[in-house]
Write a protein that holds these residues in place. Structure first.
Motif, PDB file in Angstrom:
ATOM      1  N   MET A 120      49.968  55.304  12.970  1.00 25.05           N
ATOM      2  CA  MET A 120      50.031  54.096  12.140  1.00 25.05           C
ATOM      3  C   MET A 120      49.175  54.262  10.892  1.00 25.05           C
ATOM      4  O   MET A 120      49.564  53.808   9.806  1.00 25.05           O
ATOM      5  CB  MET A 120      49.595  52.865  12.949  1.00 25.05           C
ATOM      6  N   ASP A 121      48.033  54.915  11.023  1.00 26.66           N
ATOM      7  CA  ASP A 121      47.179  55.150   9.858  1.00 26.66           C
ATOM      8  C   ASP A 121      47.910  56.003   8.824  1.00 26.66           C
ATOM      9  O   ASP A 121      47.899  55.700   7.630  1.00 26.66           O
ATOM     10  CB  ASP A 121      45.873  55.823  10.290  1.00 26.66           C
ATOM     11  N   ALA A 122      48.571  57.051   9.275  1.00 25.03           N
ATOM     12  CA  ALA A 122      49.325  57.921   8.362  1.00 25.03           C
ATOM     13  C   ALA A 122      50.494  57.167   7.733  1.00 25.03           C
ATOM     14  O   ALA A 122      50.769  57.306   6.537  1.00 25.03           O
ATOM     15  CB  ALA A 122      49.828  59.158   9.108  1.00 25.03           C
ATOM     16  N   TRP A 123      51.196  56.357   8.515  1.00 23.09           N
ATOM     17  CA  TRP A 123      52.315  55.556   8.015  1.00 23.09           C
ATOM     18  C   TRP A 123      51.847  54.569   6.955  1.00 23.09           C
ATOM     19  O   TRP A 123      52.441  54.456   5.883  1.00 23.09           O
ATOM     20  CB  TRP A 123      52.967  54.835   9.186  1.00 23.09           C
ATOM     21  N   LEU A 124      50.766  53.837   7.258  1.00 19.16           N
ATOM     22  CA  LEU A 124      50.264  52.842   6.306  1.00 19.16           C
ATOM     23  C   LEU A 124      49.708  53.489   5.043  1.00 19.16           C
ATOM     24  O   LEU A 124      49.771  52.900   3.964  1.00 19.16           O
ATOM     25  CB  LEU A 124      49.192  51.964   6.967  1.00 19.16           C
ATOM     26  N   ALA A 125      49.161  54.683   5.160  1.00 17.40           N
ATOM     27  CA  ALA A 125      48.624  55.378   3.986  1.00 17.40           C
ATOM     28  C   ALA A 125      49.741  55.766   3.023  1.00 17.40           C
ATOM     29  O   ALA A 125      49.601  55.632   1.809  1.00 17.40           O
ATOM     30  CB  ALA A 125      47.832  56.615   4.413  1.00 17.40           C
ATOM     31  N   ASP A 126      50.870  56.249   3.568  1.00 17.83           N
ATOM     32  CA  ASP A 126      51.962  56.707   2.703  1.00 17.83           C
ATOM     33  C   ASP A 126      53.243  56.844   3.535  1.00 17.83           C
ATOM     34  O   ASP A 126      53.524  57.922   4.064  1.00 17.83           O
ATOM     35  CB  ASP A 126      51.595  58.056   2.072  1.00 17.83           C
ATOM     36  N   PRO A 127      54.017  55.762   3.646  1.00 16.17           N
ATOM     37  CA  PRO A 127      55.226  55.820   4.468  1.00 16.17           C
ATOM     38  C   PRO A 127      56.193  56.928   4.062  1.00 16.17           C
ATOM     39  O   PRO A 127      56.776  57.583   4.929  1.00 16.17           O
ATOM     40  CB  PRO A 127      55.866  54.440   4.267  1.00 16.17           C
ATOM     41  N   ALA A 128      56.355  57.164   2.767  1.00 19.84           N
ATOM     42  CA  ALA A 128      57.301  58.186   2.303  1.00 19.84           C
ATOM     43  C   ALA A 128      56.852  59.591   2.702  1.00 19.84           C
ATOM     44  O   ALA A 128      57.676  60.465   2.948  1.00 19.84           O
ATOM     45  CB  ALA A 128      57.476  58.101   0.794  1.00 19.84           C
ATOM     46  N   ARG A 129      55.574  59.805   2.792  1.00 20.62           N
ATOM     47  CA  ARG A 129      55.060  61.116   3.220  1.00 20.62           C
ATOM     48  C   ARG A 129      55.153  61.267   4.740  1.00 20.62           C
ATOM     49  O   ARG A 129      55.440  62.337   5.260  1.00 20.62           O
ATOM     50  CB  ARG A 129      53.618  61.278   2.758  1.00 20.62           C
ATOM     51  N   PHE A 130      54.889  60.171   5.456  1.00 18.79           N
ATOM     52  CA  PHE A 130      54.940  60.183   6.913  1.00 18.79           C
ATOM     53  C   PHE A 130      56.363  60.434   7.404  1.00 18.79           C
ATOM     54  O   PHE A 130      56.568  61.184   8.365  1.00 18.79           O
ATOM     55  CB  PHE A 130      54.420  58.841   7.453  1.00 18.79           C
ATOM     56  N   ALA A 131      57.341  59.778   6.765  1.00 18.13           N
ATOM     57  CA  ALA A 131      58.748  59.907   7.164  1.00 18.13           C
ATOM     58  C   ALA A 131      59.603  60.049   5.908  1.00 18.13           C
ATOM     59  O   ALA A 131      60.192  59.076   5.448  1.00 18.13           O
ATOM     60  CB  ALA A 131      59.177  58.703   7.988  1.00 18.13           C
ATOM     61  N   PRO A 132      59.642  61.254   5.321  1.00 18.50           N
ATOM     62  CA  PRO A 132      60.438  61.443   4.105  1.00 18.50           C
ATOM     63  C   PRO A 132      61.883  60.984   4.312  1.00 18.50           C
ATOM     64  O   PRO A 132      62.522  61.357   5.283  1.00 18.50           O
ATOM     65  CB  PRO A 132      60.377  62.954   3.857  1.00 18.50           C
ATOM     66  N   GLY A 133      62.335  60.109   3.428  1.00 20.26           N
ATOM     67  CA  GLY A 133      63.677  59.547   3.538  1.00 20.26           C
ATOM     68  C   GLY A 133      63.696  58.151   4.141  1.00 20.26           C
ATOM     69  O   GLY A 133      64.748  57.545   4.265  1.00 20.26           O
ATOM     70  N   THR A 134      62.522  57.620   4.502  1.00 18.39           N
ATOM     71  CA  THR A 134      62.469  56.262   5.043  1.00 18.39           C
ATOM     72  C   THR A 134      62.958  55.275   3.985  1.00 18.39           C
ATOM     73  O   THR A 134      62.814  55.520   2.789  1.00 18.39           O
ATOM     74  CB  THR A 134      61.047  55.890   5.497  1.00 18.39           C
ATOM     75  N   LYS A 135      63.493  54.149   4.443  1.00 12.23           N
ATOM     76  CA  LYS A 135      63.931  53.130   3.494  1.00 12.23           C
ATOM     77  C   LYS A 135      62.835  52.100   3.212  1.00 12.23           C
ATOM     78  O   LYS A 135      63.018  51.219   2.390  1.00 12.23           O
ATOM     79  CB  LYS A 135      65.213  52.452   3.975  1.00 12.23           C
ATOM     80  N   MET A 136      61.690  52.236   3.855  1.00 15.46           N
ATOM     81  CA  MET A 136      60.591  51.308   3.597  1.00 15.46           C
ATOM     82  C   MET A 136      60.067  51.553   2.184  1.00 15.46           C
ATOM     83  O   MET A 136      59.716  52.678   1.832  1.00 15.46           O
ATOM     84  CB  MET A 136      59.469  51.494   4.610  1.00 15.46           C
ATOM     85  N   THR A 137      59.994  50.485   1.398  1.00 14.65           N
ATOM     86  CA  THR A 137      59.612  50.625  -0.006  1.00 14.65           C
ATOM     87  C   THR A 137      58.123  50.403  -0.245  1.00 14.65           C
ATOM     88  O   THR A 137      57.666  50.550  -1.365  1.00 14.65           O
ATOM     89  CB  THR A 137      60.405  49.639  -0.885  1.00 14.65           C
ATOM     90  N   PHE A 138      57.370  50.084   0.778  1.00  9.89           N
ATOM     91  CA  PHE A 138      55.925  49.883   0.644  1.00  9.89           C
ATOM     92  C   PHE A 138      55.286  51.193   0.173  1.00  9.89           C
ATOM     93  O   PHE A 138      55.501  52.244   0.783  1.00  9.89           O
ATOM     94  CB  PHE A 138      55.359  49.456   2.006  1.00  9.89           C
ATOM     95  N   PRO A 139      54.505  51.159  -0.911  1.00 13.11           N
ATOM     96  CA  PRO A 139      53.965  52.398  -1.465  1.00 13.11           C
ATOM     97  C   PRO A 139      52.799  53.005  -0.690  1.00 13.11           C
ATOM     98  O   PRO A 139      52.438  54.156  -0.918  1.00 13.11           O
ATOM     99  CB  PRO A 139      53.509  51.989  -2.861  1.00 13.11           C
ATOM    100  N   GLY A 140      52.217  52.254   0.209  1.00 12.37           N
ATOM    101  CA  GLY A 140      51.080  52.759   0.964  1.00 12.37           C
ATOM    102  C   GLY A 140      49.827  51.969   0.661  1.00 12.37           C
ATOM    103  O   GLY A 140      49.743  51.241  -0.319  1.00 12.37           O
ATOM    104  N   MET A 141      48.852  52.124   1.523  1.00 14.13           N
ATOM    105  CA  MET A 141      47.594  51.397   1.445  1.00 14.13           C
ATOM    106  C   MET A 141      46.476  52.430   1.341  1.00 14.13           C
ATOM    107  O   MET A 141      46.124  53.057   2.337  1.00 14.13           O
ATOM    108  CB  MET A 141      47.449  50.540   2.716  1.00 14.13           C
ATOM    109  N   PRO A 142      45.930  52.631   0.146  1.00 12.03           N
ATOM    110  CA  PRO A 142      44.932  53.693  -0.019  1.00 12.03           C
ATOM    111  C   PRO A 142      43.583  53.412   0.649  1.00 12.03           C
ATOM    112  O   PRO A 142      42.860  54.340   0.975  1.00 12.03           O
ATOM    113  CB  PRO A 142      44.772  53.810  -1.532  1.00 12.03           C
ATOM    114  N   ASP A 143      43.249  52.140   0.879  1.00 14.47           N
ATOM    115  CA  ASP A 143      41.950  51.772   1.446  1.00 14.47           C
ATOM    116  C   ASP A 143      41.931  52.050   2.951  1.00 14.47           C
ATOM    117  O   ASP A 143      42.581  51.349   3.732  1.00 14.47           O
ATOM    118  CB  ASP A 143      41.671  50.300   1.159  1.00 14.47           C
ATOM    119  N   ALA A 144      41.188  53.061   3.368  1.00 13.43           N
ATOM    120  CA  ALA A 144      41.159  53.488   4.767  1.00 13.43           C
ATOM    121  C   ALA A 144      40.600  52.413   5.695  1.00 13.43           C
ATOM    122  O   ALA A 144      41.076  52.258   6.826  1.00 13.43           O
ATOM    123  CB  ALA A 144      40.348  54.780   4.899  1.00 13.43           C
TER     124      ALA A 144
END
Length: 159
Positions: A120-144
């Motif tokens: 979940m931490d990796a997903w919230l940090a950068d969904p597109a990097r965690f699952a390349p091709g995901t349709k989630m448009t959230f850009p990520g949460m940089p604040d750990a």
């Protein structure tokens, strides 16, 4: 912008694009540098581990961070799926396979495993990097620390 009938509307009376609402929420939350959060951050020191962040994570702070997520996700038991799946009891559940009724992308299904704190931490940090091709448009949460707070909130919604 104004609130009309419970909806945010611009001067034209139309709702602004979803991205604008998320940006406004992010700007609002980033300006909340409350003393308690800064004190917790100071306890962590530089480059804290996820384990250290989770040890001081605050589910109440995470609940306030869930606002932008609620644009696409519900979190109550038996809640409906919106643009994203309902997130009740997501922690520990299979990634991309939790609800038969929701059409997860092949990218998310291919990740495999379960929604652990690390996943979940990796997903919230950068969904597109965690699952390349995901349709989630959230850009990520940089604040750990904010991610840890949100994960703690998600854990609190597993009951």
């Amino acid at each position: 912008m104004a609130i009309r009938g419970g909806q945010v509307a611009g001067r034209s009376g139309r709702r602004p694009p979803r991205g604008a609402a998320l940006l406004l929420c992010a700007l609002f939350l980033s300006g909340c540098g409350d003393g308690e959060r800064e004190a917790r951050r100071a306890k962590l020191g530089p480059d804290p581990t996820l384990e250290a962040r989770m040890a001081i994570a605050d589910p109440s702070a995470g609940a306030s961070l869930f606002g932008p997520c609620a644009a696409c996700h519900t979190i109550g038991r038996g809640g409906v799926d919106l643009a994203g799946p309902n997130l009740y009891a997501v922690m520990g559940a299979p990634i991309g396979r939790r609800h038969d009724r929701y059409g997860y992308t092949a990218a998310l299904r291919a990740v495999g495993g379960v929604w652990s704190d690390e996943a979940m931490d990796a997903w919230l940090a950068d969904p597109a990097r965690f699952a390349p091709g995901t349709k989630m448009t959230f850009p990520g949460m940089p604040d750990a620390l904010a991610r840890a707070d949100l994960i703690a909130y998600l854990h609190s919604q597993n009951r």
